[in-house]
Design a protein around this motif. Structure first.
Motif, PDB file in Angstrom:
ATOM      1  N   LYS A 187      14.145   3.485   5.041  1.00 42.13           N
ATOM      2  CA  LYS A 187      14.837   3.682   3.891  1.00 42.13           C
ATOM      3  C   LYS A 187      14.627   2.645   2.805  1.00 42.13           C
ATOM      4  N   GLU A 188      15.293   1.906   3.475  1.00 35.20           N
ATOM      5  CA  GLU A 188      15.635   0.519   2.823  1.00 35.20           C
ATOM      6  C   GLU A 188      14.317  -0.385   1.779  1.00 35.20           C
ATOM      7  N   THR A 189      13.362   0.047   2.364  1.00 35.73           N
ATOM      8  CA  THR A 189      12.140  -0.789   1.915  1.00 35.73           C
ATOM      9  C   THR A 189      11.540   0.044   0.585  1.00 35.73           C
ATOM     10  N   ASN A 190      11.075   1.463   1.287  1.00 39.11           N
ATOM     11  CA  ASN A 190      11.272   2.238   0.030  1.00 39.11           C
ATOM     12  C   ASN A 190      11.782   2.499  -0.992  1.00 39.11           C
ATOM     13  N   ARG A 191      13.203   2.334  -1.224  1.00 37.84           N
ATOM     14  CA  ARG A 191      14.641   2.133  -1.981  1.00 37.84           C
ATOM     15  C   ARG A 191      13.426   1.296  -3.225  1.00 37.84           C
ATOM     16  N   LEU A 192      13.593  -0.738  -2.287  1.00 40.20           N
ATOM     17  CA  LEU A 192      12.836  -1.393  -2.947  1.00 40.20           C
ATOM     18  C   LEU A 192      11.394  -1.325  -3.822  1.00 40.20           C
ATOM     19  N   LEU A 193      11.130  -0.351  -3.410  1.00 39.68           N
ATOM     20  CA  LEU A 193       9.489  -0.249  -3.781  1.00 39.68           C
ATOM     21  C   LEU A 193       9.797   0.945  -5.023  1.00 39.68           C
ATOM     22  N   ASN A 194      10.243   1.352  -4.950  1.00 38.82           N
ATOM     23  CA  ASN A 194      10.733   2.839  -5.734  1.00 38.82           C
ATOM     24  C   ASN A 194      11.492   2.169  -6.904  1.00 38.82           C
ATOM     25  N   GLN A 195      12.604   1.292  -7.193  1.00 35.21           N
ATOM     26  CA  GLN A 195      13.121   0.564  -7.843  1.00 35.21           C
ATOM     27  C   GLN A 195      12.294  -0.691  -8.279  1.00 35.21           C
ATOM     28  N   ASP A 196      11.128  -0.554  -8.087  1.00 29.96           N
ATOM     29  CA  ASP A 196      10.334  -1.559  -9.040  1.00 29.96           C
ATOM     30  C   ASP A 196      10.057  -2.811  -8.363  1.00 29.96           C
ATOM     31  N   ILE A 197      11.061  -3.216  -7.538  1.00 27.17           N
ATOM     32  CA  ILE A 197      11.105  -4.504  -7.429  1.00 27.17           C
ATOM     33  C   ILE A 197      10.796  -5.425  -6.307  1.00 27.17           C
ATOM     34  N   ILE A 198       9.994  -4.734  -5.658  1.00 20.10           N
ATOM     35  CA  ILE A 198       8.454  -5.078  -5.043  1.00 20.10           C
ATOM     36  C   ILE A 198       7.364  -3.540  -5.430  1.00 20.10           C
ATOM     37  N   ILE A 199       6.208  -4.603  -6.285  1.00 18.89           N
ATOM     38  CA  ILE A 199       5.159  -3.733  -6.820  1.00 18.89           C
ATOM     39  C   ILE A 199       4.286  -3.667  -6.047  1.00 18.89           C
ATOM     40  N   PRO A 200       3.705  -2.721  -5.617  1.00 21.06           N
ATOM     41  CA  PRO A 200       2.467  -2.758  -5.208  1.00 21.06           C
ATOM     42  C   PRO A 200       1.084  -3.836  -5.961  1.00 21.06           C
ATOM     43  N   LEU A 201       0.102  -4.027  -5.082  1.00 24.99           N
ATOM     44  CA  LEU A 201      -0.032  -4.970  -6.023  1.00 24.99           C
ATOM     45  C   LEU A 201      -1.679  -3.949  -6.645  1.00 24.99           C
ATOM     46  N   ALA A 202      -3.053  -3.802  -7.370  1.00 30.34           N
ATOM     47  CA  ALA A 202      -4.055  -2.686  -8.085  1.00 30.34           C
ATOM     48  C   ALA A 202      -4.606  -2.742  -7.023  1.00 30.34           C
ATOM     49  N   LYS A 203      -4.863  -1.781  -6.469  1.00 29.24           N
ATOM     50  CA  LYS A 203      -6.718  -1.305  -5.750  1.00 29.24           C
ATOM     51  C   LYS A 203      -5.825  -2.153  -4.148  1.00 29.24           C
ATOM     52  N   SER A 204      -5.222  -2.633  -3.858  1.00 25.54           N
ATOM     53  CA  SER A 204      -4.553  -2.619  -2.795  1.00 25.54           C
ATOM     54  C   SER A 204      -3.446  -2.836  -2.232  1.00 25.54           C
ATOM     55  N   SER A 205      -3.548  -2.915  -0.637  1.00 22.58           N
ATOM     56  CA  SER A 205      -2.045  -2.036   0.454  1.00 22.58           C
ATOM     57  C   SER A 205      -0.886  -3.244   0.228  1.00 22.58           C
ATOM     58  N   GLN A 206      -1.876  -4.380  -0.570  1.00 20.63           N
ATOM     59  CA  GLN A 206      -0.518  -5.568  -0.417  1.00 20.63           C
ATOM     60  C   GLN A 206       0.388  -5.593  -1.407  1.00 20.63           C
ATOM     61  N   LEU A 207       1.856  -6.538  -1.527  1.00 27.04           N
ATOM     62  CA  LEU A 207       2.555  -5.783  -2.534  1.00 27.04           C
ATOM     63  C   LEU A 207       2.965  -7.519  -2.731  1.00 27.04           C
ATOM     64  N   GLU A 208       4.012  -7.389  -3.898  1.00 33.18           N
ATOM     65  CA  GLU A 208       5.038  -8.758  -4.930  1.00 33.18           C
ATOM     66  C   GLU A 208       5.772  -8.154  -5.500  1.00 33.18           C
TER      67      GLU A 208
END
Lengths: 181, 426
Positions: free
Chosen positions: B53-74
């Protein structure tokens, strides 16, 4: 003319005894070093009239300079030189800062064995065949000369080793070839 | 649009994890799994569900964003910058960054002068603002780089034996070659940089004088004055910062240079030793020690000199070794055993002790075959023997033994009444 007051030179006997045997008094010999440091003028005047040449090295040690060694001392000195240079090379090869490692690392028997094994044909020339030979023939003598001190598990080199590093920097092909002619 | 407060709350809550990610991956990418592991490490009590849930929260709030065309994050770049600022994890910028800004400043200075000439005060204000912005940026870069260098120095100094020498000092050398040296060149008093600042300063001063004279746009004068002060300050701060950085790096660089030199030299000398032998190579350079023993031997040159000086007095004299023929053949002395002599002496004189009899007569009679010196040897032994009672005569006598004449006060055997004898060889 410096006034020499023998009553002030309280450690004269101890200092003289050490220095005439080739010992280097460095900062680790706190008492004698401080004594020398405080009365350096008197001591050097006294020793020079006794026919010795008391030298103070700014890297923190005192010794009697000599421009020749007895054959035996010469051999010891060469063995020490070789050991120091091999140590530098060894530290550099293992990716350490050689100058720092040289003075900060404890030289234990294992290291000595490694050194002798890796430089067998060099040590053979000095009749050093094993790590314990190296310990006996080089490290214990370094202690007698004040170049090292014994610590738990081995030996640590001291500032007077800089004499060997100075000597190292003096070597170049020209001096060697020049002597050959 | 995510409310700032909400974002900050999330950041506070997950700061530990973010710091971990930031330090571990620097600016590189990472996977979702890495994020979850990081959360787990920081909050070991959380359930898997909660972590998800927390990971999703970070993603939703754009603190961690997915790299384009990749499953990696930054990490969001803005957040990363913020973290850099908070952690003082500054990376050394390039000298070019600053020089580009300075060039821009020069260009803007020209534009500003032009605007002043045609009395376009809106433009003047605009350029002044932009220049002000550039100056702030440069100052920020100076401060930033100074911090970065401090970090480099600290890292290099840290007694980390694991890190290799090469690696530890690489950053130092790079910092020096790529930042300090070009920058020092740039701010050098004869450099372009300085000239550029003088021009800008002159341009602004002209504008200020112009405004003062014309009386128009008087409120802009203050702004220009501020800009001029700021540029001067920037120049000063830059120089200070560079000097500080150079001072920090210089000793390390020297140390490294020296270390490298020693290492190289050691390798070279050992190479020569391997080729030429230990004694050959080192005898001429090894340090010498005083040793107690050598003071008492002729080991040292000065001893030899003293010894030679003594030899100057020495005079050579011919000494002839004897030939074999010159040596007389050894003859065993045929002296009879003294004990036998003594016994026979006692035997003879114990019985009849009527009158004194000279010892020599006895010897001459008993051992007629003896040489004179052998006879005297026995005589002397008998005389000095305390067991035998003898006396010395008072008058000198001439005695002939074995063909030799002697005059002496002879010892005689002791009679009843003692007479005195005395010895005295010829």
């Amino acid at each position: 003319m410096t006034q020499i007051n023998l009553h002030e030179l309280t450690h004269l006997q101890a200092i003289n005894k050490k220095l005439v045997t080739g010992y280097h008094i460095s900062e680790q010999d706190t008492l004698m070093w401080q004594e020398l440091d405080q009365h350096i003028e008197q001591y050097s005047a006294l020793f020079s009239s006794l026919g010795h040449d008391l030298q103070h090295d700014s890297r923190g040690f005192y010794y009697f300079a000599s421009d020749e060694s007895t054959p035996n001392m010469g051999k010891i000195s060469r063995a020490i030189a070789l050991t120091v240079y091999i140590l530098i090379e060894h530290y550099a090869n293992t990716g350490k800062d050689p100058m720092r490692a040289l003075f900060d690392e404890v030289n234990d028997l294992e290291l000595m064995q490694t050194l002798v094994q890796m430089n067998k044909h060099l040590f053979d020339q000095l009749e050093i065949f094993s790590g314990s030979d190296l310990r006996k023939d080089v490290y214990l003598r370094m202690i007698r000369l004040g170049l090292a001190r014994e610590v738990e598990g081995g030996f640590m080199l001291q500032a007077p080793v800089y004499r060997y590093i100075d000597a190292l920097m003096e070597v170049n092909e020209e001096t060697y070839l020049g002597e050959d002619e | 649009m995510i409310p700032a407060k909400k974002l900050l709350n999330t950041l506070t809550e997950h700061w530990g994890m973010l710091e971990l990610l930031f330090k571990r991956f620097k600016m590189a990418d990472f996977s979702l799994k890495d994020v979850q592991n990081a959360i787990k490490q920081k909050q070991p009590t959380w359930s898997n569900e909660r972590i998800y849930k927390e990971t999703n929260r970070l993603l939703n709030q754009d603190i961690i964003i997915p790299l384009a065309k990749s499953s990696q994050l930054e990490i969001n770049r803005a957040i990363a910058d913020f973290a850099t600022f908070l952690l003082q994890e500054e990376h050394l910028g390039l000298a070019q960054e600053i020089s580009v800004l300075v060039e821009d400043l020069a260009r803007l200075g020209n534009r500003l002068a032009n605007a002043g000439e045609i009395e376009d005060y809106d433009e003047l204000r605009r350029f002044s603002r932009i220049m002000d912005d550039r100056v702030r940026k440069i100052m920020k870069l100076f401060a930033h780089n100074e911090n970065a260098i401090l970090n480099i120095v600290e890292q290099a100094k840290a007694n980390n034996a694991v890190q290799s020498l090469q690696k530890r000092y690489k950053a130092v050398i790079e910092a020096f070659d790529e930042y300090i040296e070009p920058m020092l060149e740039m701010v050098d008093i004869r450099g372009d940089f300085h000239a550029c600042f003088s021009t800008i300063e002159e341009q602004i001063s002209t504008q200020i004088v112009h405004i003062e004279r014309s009386g128009k746009a008087y409120q802009d004068k203050r702004m220009l004055e501020q800009l001029r002060t700021r540029i001067l300050e920037m120049h000063l701060v830059g120089r200070e910062s560079l000097r500080k950085s150079a001072d920090m790096l210089m000793p390390l660089r020297e140390e490294l240079r020296r270390n490298n030199m020693i290492t190289r030299q050691a390798a070279k000398v050992l190479g020569l030793i391997r080729k030429n032998g230990v004694d050959n190579m080192l005898s001429s350079v090894q340090p010498h020690f005083v040793s107690d023993a050598q003071r008492f031997s002729l080991g040292q040159q000065r001893h030899m000199v003293a010894y030679m000086a003594g030899l100057v007095e020495f005079e050579h004299s011919e000494y002839e070794l004897p030939d074999q023929q010159d040596v007389p053949a050894y003859v065993t002395p045929n002296i009879p055993d003294y004990n036998n002599v003594k016994t026979s002496f006692k035997k003879r004189f114990n019985a009849k002790r009527k009158k004194p009899e000279p010892l020599l007569t006895f010897l001459g009679e008993s051992y007629p075959e003896l040489e004179a010196d052998e006879m005297l040897f026995l005589y002397q032994k008998l005389v000095s023997d305390t067991d035998i009672e003898i006396s010395q005569s008072d008058e000198k006598m001439r005695v002939k033994i074995a063909g030799q004449h002697f005059s002496l006060f002879p010892f005689n055997t002791k009679p009843v009444d003692p007479t005195h004898n005395q010895t005295g060889n010829e």
